[in-house]
Design an enzyme around this catalytic site. Sequence first.
Site, PDB file in Angstrom:
ATOM      1  N   HIS A  36     -10.024   0.949   4.811  1.00 44.51           N
ATOM      2  CA  HIS A  36      -8.715   1.445   5.396  1.00 44.51           C
ATOM      3  C   HIS A  36      -8.581   2.411   6.772  1.00 44.51           C
ATOM      4  O   HIS A  36      -9.556   3.113   6.446  1.00 44.51           O
ATOM      5  CB  HIS A  36      -7.285   1.846   4.669  1.00 44.51           C
TER       6      HIS A  36
ATOM      7  N   SER B 184       3.128  -1.822  10.443  1.00 43.15           N
ATOM      8  CA  SER B 184       4.795  -1.690  10.562  1.00 43.15           C
ATOM      9  C   SER B 184       4.919  -3.464   9.888  1.00 43.15           C
ATOM     10  O   SER B 184       5.789  -3.769  11.080  1.00 43.15           O
ATOM     11  CB  SER B 184       4.979  -2.170  12.130  1.00 43.15           C
TER      12      SER B 184
ATOM     13  N   ASN C  63       0.725  -1.125   0.404  1.00 42.83           N
ATOM     14  CA  ASN C  63      -0.196   0.142  -0.153  1.00 42.83           C
ATOM     15  C   ASN C  63       0.832   0.942  -0.318  1.00 42.83           C
ATOM     16  O   ASN C  63       1.487   1.699   1.240  1.00 42.83           O
ATOM     17  CB  ASN C  63      -0.459   0.085   1.139  1.00 42.83           C
ATOM     18  N   TRP C  64       1.155   2.071  -1.717  1.00 42.36           N
ATOM     19  CA  TRP C  64       1.993   3.229  -0.918  1.00 42.36           C
ATOM     20  C   TRP C  64       1.185   4.173  -0.791  1.00 42.36           C
ATOM     21  O   TRP C  64       2.201   5.107  -0.645  1.00 42.36           O
ATOM     22  CB  TRP C  64       2.520   3.104  -2.491  1.00 42.36           C
ATOM     23  N   LYS C  65       0.446   4.722  -0.846  1.00 40.20           N
ATOM     24  CA  LYS C  65      -0.861   5.499  -0.163  1.00 40.20           C
ATOM     25  C   LYS C  65      -0.505   6.968  -0.923  1.00 40.20           C
ATOM     26  O   LYS C  65       0.038   6.360  -1.614  1.00 40.20           O
ATOM     27  CB  LYS C  65       0.142   5.415   1.716  1.00 40.20           C
TER      28      LYS C  65
ATOM     29  N   GLU D  66      -7.179   4.606   8.179  1.00 42.29           N
ATOM     30  CA  GLU D  66      -6.859   6.156   6.956  1.00 42.29           C
ATOM     31  C   GLU D  66      -8.222   6.973   6.170  1.00 42.29           C
ATOM     32  O   GLU D  66      -8.659   7.637   6.486  1.00 42.29           O
ATOM     33  CB  GLU D  66      -5.240   6.347   6.795  1.00 42.29           C
TER      34      GLU D  66
ATOM     35  N   GLY E 124       2.592  -1.040   4.697  1.00 43.73           N
ATOM     36  CA  GLY E 124       2.900   0.388   3.592  1.00 43.73           C
ATOM     37  C   GLY E 124       4.011   0.915   3.743  1.00 43.73           C
ATOM     38  O   GLY E 124       5.121   0.233   2.850  1.00 43.73           O
TER      39      GLY E 124
ATOM     40  N   GLU F 268      -5.357  -4.249  10.380  1.00 45.20           N
ATOM     41  CA  GLU F 268      -4.254  -3.447  10.528  1.00 45.20           C
ATOM     42  C   GLU F 268      -4.589  -2.723  12.331  1.00 45.20           C
ATOM     43  O   GLU F 268      -6.157  -1.996  12.142  1.00 45.20           O
ATOM     44  CB  GLU F 268      -4.278  -2.772   9.565  1.00 45.20           C
TER      45      GLU F 268
ATOM     46  N   GLY G  81       2.049   2.696  10.870  1.00 47.28           N
ATOM     47  CA  GLY G  81       2.696   3.545  10.698  1.00 47.28           C
ATOM     48  C   GLY G  81       4.218   4.286  12.119  1.00 47.28           C
ATOM     49  O   GLY G  81       4.500   4.899  11.865  1.00 47.28           O
TER      50      GLY G  81
HETATM   51  P1  PGA Z   1       2.587   0.903   7.579  1.00 47.64           P
HETATM   52  O1  PGA Z   1       0.928   1.348   7.209  1.00 47.64           O
HETATM   53  O2  PGA Z   1       2.880  -0.668   6.824  1.00 47.64           O
HETATM   54  O3  PGA Z   1       3.446   2.058   7.098  1.00 47.64           O
HETATM   55  O4  PGA Z   1       2.034   0.918   8.661  1.00 47.64           O
HETATM   56  C1  PGA Z   1      -0.225  -0.299   6.830  1.00 47.64           C
HETATM   57  C2  PGA Z   1      -0.881   0.688   6.287  1.00 47.64           C
HETATM   58  O5  PGA Z   1      -1.668   1.198   6.491  1.00 47.64           O
HETATM   59  O6  PGA Z   1      -1.624  -0.318   5.415  1.00 47.64           O
END
Ligand code: PGA
Length: 273
Positions: free
Chosen positions: A117, A233, A26-28, A119, A254, A189, A195
């Site tokens: 997600h 993470s 997931n490159w966001k 976010e 991510g 998650e 993150g």
């Molecule tokens: P992260 O993000 O690996 O940077 O914690 C995971 C995600 O939000 O899908």
Amino acid sequence: MATQSSQASTPTSISATHRVRWVIGNWKMNPTLQAAKNLAHSIAEKANQDQSIQHCRVALAPTTLHLISVGAQLGAHQNITLVAQDVASTGPTGAYTGDISADLLKDAGATWTLVGHSERRTLHHEDEIILGAKFKAALIAGLGVIWCVGETLAEREAGSAIDVVTAQIQAHADILASIAPEQLIVAYEPVWAIGTGKTASPEDAQQMHAALRQVLANIRADLILTSLLYGGSVKSDNARLLAQCPDIDGALVGGASLDADSFLQIAQAFDVA
Ligand code: PGA
């Protein structure tokens, strides 16, 4: 990497005896166009040469803006799946300024989309009603859905993590009761792990995945074979322990997916027959 048929870029089939392993990057809102093309090219080249990735499916979720360019980099590498990060609740086309429908995402090469997600839930205030509409819109257009769930730190500390997360599944029992199993992946998650460098312990993650599998099976028996991914993470150095958990079938990654080597090391960790 195992060569898959041209069907590999469509939502995958689930055999009666095996759950499908997935590692999804997931490159966001990263990176810029040229860097995204370079990263996609590097991942595709290395994955293609990597004989240790035989059983784990690899997928990339670039920004919507970069789906076509990243897809072009993957061109010859049909074994890497293209995923959208979000989908509109409406479509296929129309007066919806700023929205991108599931049909348009498919047109751009995506075969799956993330929905729910944390976010999106937090920063865009997407509740279960909006998310349910997105879930349905994606399925109607023929996109597979990676349904994301997770509890906050306050909810975990209050001892309600399993209730909160299973409710995020049960809220959509009507959709799940009639979904084609090959159109569904669930990603757990924990919000406090995304993150932050903190991961759920393998024991806690396994407990949650087992609970999720049971909730899905209670909705419809064959959903017991749903691929369940852990996210939050995940790095190359913690992936192997997570991969040993019996109910964790892969990872939604991510930060570590922005580096080709660390991302593919995670795919290697989940490459279990
Ligand atoms: P992260 O993000 O690996 O940077 O914690 C995971 C995600 O939000 O899908």
